[in-house]
Design a protein around this motif. Structure first.
Motif, PDB file in Angstrom:
ATOM      1  N   ASN A 229       0.831  -1.215   0.000  1.00  0.00           N
ATOM      2  CA  ASN A 229       0.000   0.000   0.000  1.00  0.00           C
ATOM      3  C   ASN A 229       0.857   1.253   0.000  1.00  0.00           C
ATOM      4  N   GLU A 230       1.963   1.226   0.761  1.00  0.00           N
ATOM      5  CA  GLU A 230       2.839   2.410   0.842  1.00  0.00           C
ATOM      6  C   GLU A 230       3.485   2.730  -0.492  1.00  0.00           C
ATOM      7  N   THR A 266       8.737   8.299   5.341  1.00  0.00           N
ATOM      8  CA  THR A 266       8.442   6.854   5.209  1.00  0.00           C
ATOM      9  C   THR A 266       8.238   6.453   3.756  1.00  0.00           C
ATOM     10  N   LEU A 267       7.359   7.157   3.040  1.00  0.00           N
ATOM     11  CA  LEU A 267       7.105   6.796   1.638  1.00  0.00           C
ATOM     12  C   LEU A 267       8.344   7.030   0.782  1.00  0.00           C
ATOM     13  N   HIS A 272      12.579   4.826  -2.522  1.00  0.00           N
ATOM     14  CA  HIS A 272      14.016   4.877  -2.802  1.00  0.00           C
ATOM     15  C   HIS A 272      14.595   3.461  -2.854  1.00  0.00           C
ATOM     16  N   PHE A 273      14.168   2.628  -1.919  1.00  0.00           N
ATOM     17  CA  PHE A 273      14.642   1.242  -1.932  1.00  0.00           C
ATOM     18  C   PHE A 273      14.272   0.558  -3.238  1.00  0.00           C
ATOM     19  N   VAL A 274      13.025   0.713  -3.690  1.00  0.00           N
ATOM     20  CA  VAL A 274      12.562   0.022  -4.894  1.00  0.00           C
ATOM     21  C   VAL A 274      13.374   0.456  -6.114  1.00  0.00           C
ATOM     22  N   ILE A 275      13.584   1.756  -6.276  1.00  0.00           N
ATOM     23  CA  ILE A 275      14.346   2.273  -7.429  1.00  0.00           C
ATOM     24  C   ILE A 275      15.776   1.726  -7.409  1.00  0.00           C
ATOM     25  N   GLN A 276      16.377   1.729  -6.223  1.00  0.00           N
ATOM     26  CA  GLN A 276      17.755   1.219  -6.091  1.00  0.00           C
ATOM     27  C   GLN A 276      17.824  -0.281  -6.355  1.00  0.00           C
ATOM     28  N   GLU A 277      16.829  -1.010  -5.890  1.00  0.00           N
ATOM     29  CA  GLU A 277      16.857  -2.469  -6.034  1.00  0.00           C
ATOM     30  C   GLU A 277      16.695  -2.879  -7.498  1.00  0.00           C
ATOM     31  N   LYS A 309      16.944  -0.879   6.570  1.00  0.00           N
ATOM     32  CA  LYS A 309      16.823   0.534   6.985  1.00  0.00           C
ATOM     33  C   LYS A 309      15.757   1.312   6.225  1.00  0.00           C
ATOM     34  N   GLU A 310      15.543   0.977   4.939  1.00  0.00           N
ATOM     35  CA  GLU A 310      14.603   1.765   4.131  1.00  0.00           C
ATOM     36  C   GLU A 310      13.239   1.089   3.973  1.00  0.00           C
ATOM     37  N   TYR A 311      13.264  -0.186   3.628  1.00  0.00           N
ATOM     38  CA  TYR A 311      11.990  -0.886   3.461  1.00  0.00           C
ATOM     39  C   TYR A 311      11.472  -1.426   4.792  1.00  0.00           C
ATOM     40  N   GLU A 312      12.388  -1.565   5.737  1.00  0.00           N
ATOM     41  CA  GLU A 312      12.073  -1.965   7.120  1.00  0.00           C
ATOM     42  C   GLU A 312      11.257  -3.257   7.196  1.00  0.00           C
ATOM     43  N   VAL A 313      11.799  -4.296   6.544  1.00  0.00           N
ATOM     44  CA  VAL A 313      11.152  -5.606   6.610  1.00  0.00           C
ATOM     45  C   VAL A 313      12.069  -6.674   7.226  1.00  0.00           C
ATOM     46  N   SER A 314      13.215  -6.249   7.739  1.00  0.00           N
ATOM     47  CA  SER A 314      14.094  -7.209   8.393  1.00  0.00           C
ATOM     48  C   SER A 314      13.725  -7.275   9.880  1.00  0.00           C
TER      49      SER A 314
END
Length: 393
Positions: A229-230, A266-267, A272-277, A309-314
């Motif tokens: 959703n984010e 947050t968004l 940023h994580f998605v673009i970098q990944e 740190k960015e997606y915060e799923v760990s």
């Protein structure tokens, strides 16, 4: 290990149903080398099927009744396929009911079926035992009843099953990797068009090792859906300002940076994580093709940093596993793998050093968290398939 699984599943089928199964199928779990949480963000991923499987022993019957036997759980579920199918309180059943429901909606009909399945895929480790269950069952139905479905259609049916009967809005990667896996190859998959290409995965002096944290925090499903959703919200904001951006792969870091205040921290971090990944996956393919394994390892470490740190799923446990190996010369890459909030880290480890590394990391992990660590050396295998000949007991 594979032969043992087939023999044990076949023997259990015979003891339950008093005859040999007509057919036996294997459906593998999967790893993802890099490209995490971008399968539902129009990104590229780099998964592979592995030599951990669910084995299905199956026969048709003369009734409309399906009997499903989960050998490892010692549970059985019976139902009539012609009746209305709805989710039930046994999660493993829902994965299979969802597949059957999707096929019924396409107008297919069936005879009854007797199924026993057993697995060597560790549960809750992020190796997609759910996709293996969905796709193995779908593949078996397709073969047994000659439905004429393509591998792609089977993968999409598995994904829809999870959306509708399990309630997880998963991307297509897990199912695709399980069905399309090829021995000693990773798949570069475009998750939007489903175009894909195979790249040789010969790691030379390195091997793939998974460290299983044995934790699965309860907010996996809610956290996963929250992230979806984010990023959807973030992308909609970006599109409003930059109409040329259709997906995250069209978006530049400069464009994102210009909207940082409007997006909020947050968004911004999620996007940023998605673009970098998406960038990292393309660089990883190049590194793999050129046998630049240290570069591949660096990208894995970068991915973990972003996931944490960015997606915060760990989580603290998996962060510990990655941090522990960071300065070990025998480990050239490590990251969290899977949906997150627990599960495994995936590591590129020098061949021959696995046992000593495991002993040191498991001791430290037990001291820190009081949890016993497990590890699995995995090889890249072929996708879902029918076993050509039954193995006699």
């Amino acid at each position: 290990m594979k032969k043992k699984l087939i023999a044990a599943t076949t023997a259990h089928f015979k003891s339950v149903f008093q005859h040999e199964p007509e057919s036996v199928f294997l459906s593998p779990g999967r790893i993802n080398l890099i490209g995490e949480h971008v399968d539902y963000n129009d990104g590229f991923v780099l998964p592979a099927a592995i030599n951990k499987y669910i084995c299905f022993a199956i026969s048709t019957s003369q009734t409309d009744e399906f009997t499903l036997v989960a050998q490892d759980l010692n549970e059985t579920y019976r139902f009539n396929w012609s009746e209305t199918l709805q989710p039930v309180d046994k999660m493993w059943v829902n994965y299979m009911l969802g597949v059957l429901h999707q096929m019924k909606m396409k107008g297919f009909s069936f005879a009854g079926l007797n199924v026993v399945f057993s697995s060597t895929i560790p549960m809750g480790a992020g190796l997609s035992s759910s996709a293996a269950l969905e796709c193995g069952f779908g593949y078996a139905l397709n073969k047994l009843f000659k439905l004429g479905l393509s591998r792609e259609e089977i993968a999409l049916i598995g994904q829809q099953s999870e959306h509708t009967f399990v309630g997880v809005k998963c991307g297509i990667m897990d199912q695709f990797a399980s069905v399309f896996g090829k021995k000693n190859h990773v798949i570069k998959l475009d998750c939007t068009s489903l175009e894909h290409e195979y790249h040789t995965a010969d790691f030379k002096n390195y091997t793939l090792v998974l460290f299983d944290s044995h934790v699965k925090h309860t907010h996996l499903t809610s956290g996963y859906n929250d992230r979806r959703n984010e990023v959807e919200q973030g992308l909609n904001t970006i599109k409003t300002h930059y109409p040329s951006v259709q997906t995250f792969r069209d978006c530049t870091e400069n464009q994102l940076e210009s909207l940082r205040n409007e997006l909020g921290e947050t968004l911004y971090k999620r996007c940023h994580f998605v673009i970098q990944e998406i960038r990292r996956v393309n660089e990883a393919v190049k590194a793999l093709d050129q046998n630049q394994f240290e570069q591949l390892g660096n990208l894995m470490f970068e991915t973990h940093e972003g996931l944490s740190k960015e997606y915060e799923v760990s989580c603290a446990e998996v962060d510990f596993l990655v941090e522990f190996v960071k300065n070990k010369k025998q480990v050239i890459g490590s990251r969290m793998m899977g949906g997150g909030f627990g599960g495994c880290s995936i590591n590129l480890v020098e061949k021959g050093s696995e046992k000593a590394l495991f002993e040191s990391i498991s001791k430290a992990y037990r001291e820190q968290f009081g949890i016993t660590l497990s590890y699995y050396k995995v090889k890249i295998s072929k996708g879902t398939s029918k076993v050509k000949k039954k193995i006699k007991n």
